[in-house]
Write a protein that holds these residues in place. Structure first.
Motif, PDB file in Angstrom:
ATOM      1  N   PRO A   1       8.531 -10.807   8.632  1.00  0.00           N
ATOM      2  CA  PRO A   1       9.635 -10.349   9.478  1.00  0.00           C
ATOM      3  C   PRO A   1      10.481  -9.264   8.793  1.00  0.00           C
ATOM      4  N   ALA A   2      10.725  -9.413   7.507  1.00  0.00           N
ATOM      5  CA  ALA A   2      11.510  -8.408   6.778  1.00  0.00           C
ATOM      6  C   ALA A   2      10.790  -7.058   6.765  1.00  0.00           C
ATOM      7  N   ALA A   3       9.484  -7.080   6.585  1.00  0.00           N
ATOM      8  CA  ALA A   3       8.715  -5.829   6.575  1.00  0.00           C
ATOM      9  C   ALA A   3       8.731  -5.180   7.954  1.00  0.00           C
ATOM     10  N   ARG A   4       8.642  -5.995   9.000  1.00  0.00           N
ATOM     11  CA  ARG A   4       8.699  -5.450  10.357  1.00  0.00           C
ATOM     12  C   ARG A   4      10.070  -4.857  10.653  1.00  0.00           C
ATOM     13  N   LEU A   5      11.124  -5.544  10.205  1.00  0.00           N
ATOM     14  CA  LEU A   5      12.478  -4.991  10.397  1.00  0.00           C
ATOM     15  C   LEU A   5      12.641  -3.671   9.648  1.00  0.00           C
ATOM     16  N   GLU A   6      12.032  -3.561   8.492  1.00  0.00           N
ATOM     17  CA  GLU A   6      12.093  -2.307   7.736  1.00  0.00           C
ATOM     18  C   GLU A   6      11.402  -1.186   8.511  1.00  0.00           C
ATOM     19  N   LEU A   7      10.260  -1.484   9.122  1.00  0.00           N
ATOM     20  CA  LEU A   7       9.577  -0.482   9.943  1.00  0.00           C
ATOM     21  C   LEU A   7      10.444  -0.093  11.145  1.00  0.00           C
ATOM     22  N   MET A   8      11.116  -1.068  11.720  1.00  0.00           N
ATOM     23  CA  MET A   8      12.008  -0.794  12.847  1.00  0.00           C
ATOM     24  C   MET A   8      13.196   0.048  12.407  1.00  0.00           C
ATOM     25  N   THR A   9      13.692  -0.213  11.206  1.00  0.00           N
ATOM     26  CA  THR A   9      14.798   0.593  10.674  1.00  0.00           C
ATOM     27  C   THR A   9      14.374   2.046  10.553  1.00  0.00           C
ATOM     28  N   GLN A  10      13.188   2.276  10.012  1.00  0.00           N
ATOM     29  CA  GLN A  10      12.686   3.648   9.890  1.00  0.00           C
ATOM     30  C   GLN A  10      12.558   4.310  11.265  1.00  0.00           C
ATOM     31  N   ALA A  11      12.069   3.553  12.231  1.00  0.00           N
ATOM     32  CA  ALA A  11      11.924   4.089  13.589  1.00  0.00           C
ATOM     33  C   ALA A  11      13.289   4.407  14.183  1.00  0.00           C
ATOM     34  N   TYR A  12      14.266   3.568  13.919  1.00  0.00           N
ATOM     35  CA  TYR A  12      15.602   3.795  14.461  1.00  0.00           C
ATOM     36  C   TYR A  12      16.240   5.041  13.847  1.00  0.00           C
ATOM     37  N   ILE A  13      16.007   5.227  12.561  1.00  0.00           N
ATOM     38  CA  ILE A  13      16.517   6.432  11.886  1.00  0.00           C
ATOM     39  C   ILE A  13      15.944   7.676  12.561  1.00  0.00           C
ATOM     40  N   GLU A  14      14.665   7.647  12.865  1.00  0.00           N
ATOM     41  CA  GLU A  14      14.043   8.774  13.571  1.00  0.00           C
ATOM     42  C   GLU A  14      14.595   8.918  14.982  1.00  0.00           C
ATOM     43  N   LEU A  15      14.762   7.795  15.651  1.00  0.00           N
ATOM     44  CA  LEU A  15      15.218   7.808  17.037  1.00  0.00           C
ATOM     45  C   LEU A  15      16.616   8.403  17.169  1.00  0.00           C
ATOM     46  N   ILE A  16      17.514   8.073  16.242  1.00  0.00           N
ATOM     47  CA  ILE A  16      18.891   8.564  16.388  1.00  0.00           C
ATOM     48  C   ILE A  16      19.063  10.008  15.928  1.00  0.00           C
ATOM     49  N   ARG A  17      17.981  10.630  15.527  1.00  0.00           N
ATOM     50  CA  ARG A  17      18.054  12.082  15.317  1.00  0.00           C
ATOM     51  C   ARG A  17      18.402  12.758  16.637  1.00  0.00           C
ATOM     52  N   ASP A  18      17.971  12.130  17.739  1.00  0.00           N
ATOM     53  CA  ASP A  18      18.371  12.580  19.076  1.00  0.00           C
ATOM     54  C   ASP A  18      19.764  12.007  19.310  1.00  0.00           C
ATOM     55  N   ARG A  19      20.755  12.811  19.055  1.00  0.00           N
ATOM     56  CA  ARG A  19      22.136  12.337  19.144  1.00  0.00           C
ATOM     57  C   ARG A  19      22.523  11.896  20.553  1.00  0.00           C
ATOM     58  N   SER A  20      21.760  12.311  21.556  1.00  0.00           N
ATOM     59  CA  SER A  20      22.085  11.927  22.928  1.00  0.00           C
ATOM     60  C   SER A  20      22.078  10.418  23.108  1.00  0.00           C
ATOM     61  N   LEU A  21      21.129   9.753  22.477  1.00  0.00           N
ATOM     62  CA  LEU A  21      21.023   8.310  22.657  1.00  0.00           C
ATOM     63  C   LEU A  21      22.236   7.574  22.095  1.00  0.00           C
ATOM     64  N   ILE A  22      22.658   7.941  20.886  1.00  0.00           N
ATOM     65  CA  ILE A  22      23.811   7.221  20.333  1.00  0.00           C
ATOM     66  C   ILE A  22      25.104   7.672  20.993  1.00  0.00           C
ATOM     67  N   ALA A  23      25.195   8.926  21.363  1.00  0.00           N
ATOM     68  CA  ALA A  23      26.413   9.387  22.043  1.00  0.00           C
ATOM     69  C   ALA A  23      26.565   8.699  23.394  1.00  0.00           C
ATOM     70  N   LEU A  24      25.472   8.541  24.120  1.00  0.00           N
ATOM     71  CA  LEU A  24      25.551   7.853  25.405  1.00  0.00           C
ATOM     72  C   LEU A  24      25.968   6.399  25.216  1.00  0.00           C
ATOM     73  N   GLN A  25      25.433   5.750  24.199  1.00  0.00           N
ATOM     74  CA  GLN A  25      25.825   4.364  23.937  1.00  0.00           C
ATOM     75  C   GLN A  25      27.319   4.271  23.627  1.00  0.00           C
ATOM     76  N   VAL A  26      27.819   5.202  22.837  1.00  0.00           N
ATOM     77  CA  VAL A  26      29.253   5.205  22.508  1.00  0.00           C
ATOM     78  C   VAL A  26      30.081   5.422  23.770  1.00  0.00           C
ATOM     79  N   HIS A  27      29.686   6.371  24.604  1.00  0.00           N
ATOM     80  CA  HIS A  27      30.401   6.611  25.865  1.00  0.00           C
ATOM     81  C   HIS A  27      30.348   5.381  26.767  1.00  0.00           C
ATOM     82  N   ALA A  28      29.200   4.741  26.826  1.00  0.00           N
ATOM     83  CA  ALA A  28      29.071   3.545  27.665  1.00  0.00           C
ATOM     84  C   ALA A  28      29.970   2.428  27.141  1.00  0.00           C
TER      85      ALA A  28
END
Length: 188
Positions: A90-117
């Protein structure tokens, strides 16, 4: 029903295809100014459709915003599940998810929309969408990682802290307090 239909010499999109395309543009447009300050006409222009068409597909601006929020959280959950893989601890899978999330939030639209929501949670439908989105992400992370509640909570909390660090540009602030908040955060 995301398929195209042939009509004469051309291909015509279905209403569902248009809806998906409009929601994708809405994520980007609402991410800039949020729910209250963004007119539907701005989303329509970005999607290259008329405001009347947007109103035909969505229950007003609120329905469009909620659809964008739902889509945003669905994108996050899908990316995390895809990254988690099927093997490892589970820890290794969470680490892979962390890496994916780091890549995902390069698109600032996703986190900005969450903040606005989150800032518009005084509107019950938006609050419901945020709750629904968080539930989707938490369930996706827990299911795909196999991690326990404490680990999933830390993962979600870490993601929220990453939002703050990225949105406030704390990596560029060279002061003790900013280094404390940014310490150990991988976000680029």
């Amino acid at each position: 029903m995301s398929e195209t239909r042939s009509r004469g010499a051309g291909i015509r999109s279905t209403a569902e295809d248009q809806r998906v395309r409009i929601v994708a543009r809405a994520v980007d447009v609402f991410a800039v100014s949020g729910y209250k300050a963004t007119p539907v006409a701005e989303v329509a222009a970005a999607a290259k459709v008329s405001p009347a068409y947007v109103f035909r597909l969505f229950e007003g601006k609120l329905g469009l915003f909620v659809a964008a929020v739902d889509d945003c959280y669905a994108q996050v959950a899908a990316a995390l599940v895809a990254a988690g893989g099927e093997e490892g601890t589970p820890a290794a899978r969470l680490e892979l998810m962390t890496q994916a999330y780091i890549e995902l939030i390069r698109d600032r639209s996703l986190i900005a929309l969450q903040v606005h929501a989150q800032s518009a949670c005084d509107v019950p439908e938006i609050q419901d969408a945020v709750r629904r989105g968080l539930a989707t992400v938490v369930r996706a992370v827990a299911g795909a990682s196999g991690a326990g509640d404490d680990s999933v909570q830390r993962f979600i909390a870490y993601g929220q802290l990453c939002h703050l660090v990225v949105q406030a540009g704390l990596a560029e602030v060279d002061t003790a307090w900013a280094r404390v908040v940014d310490h150990g955060i991988r976000h680029d």
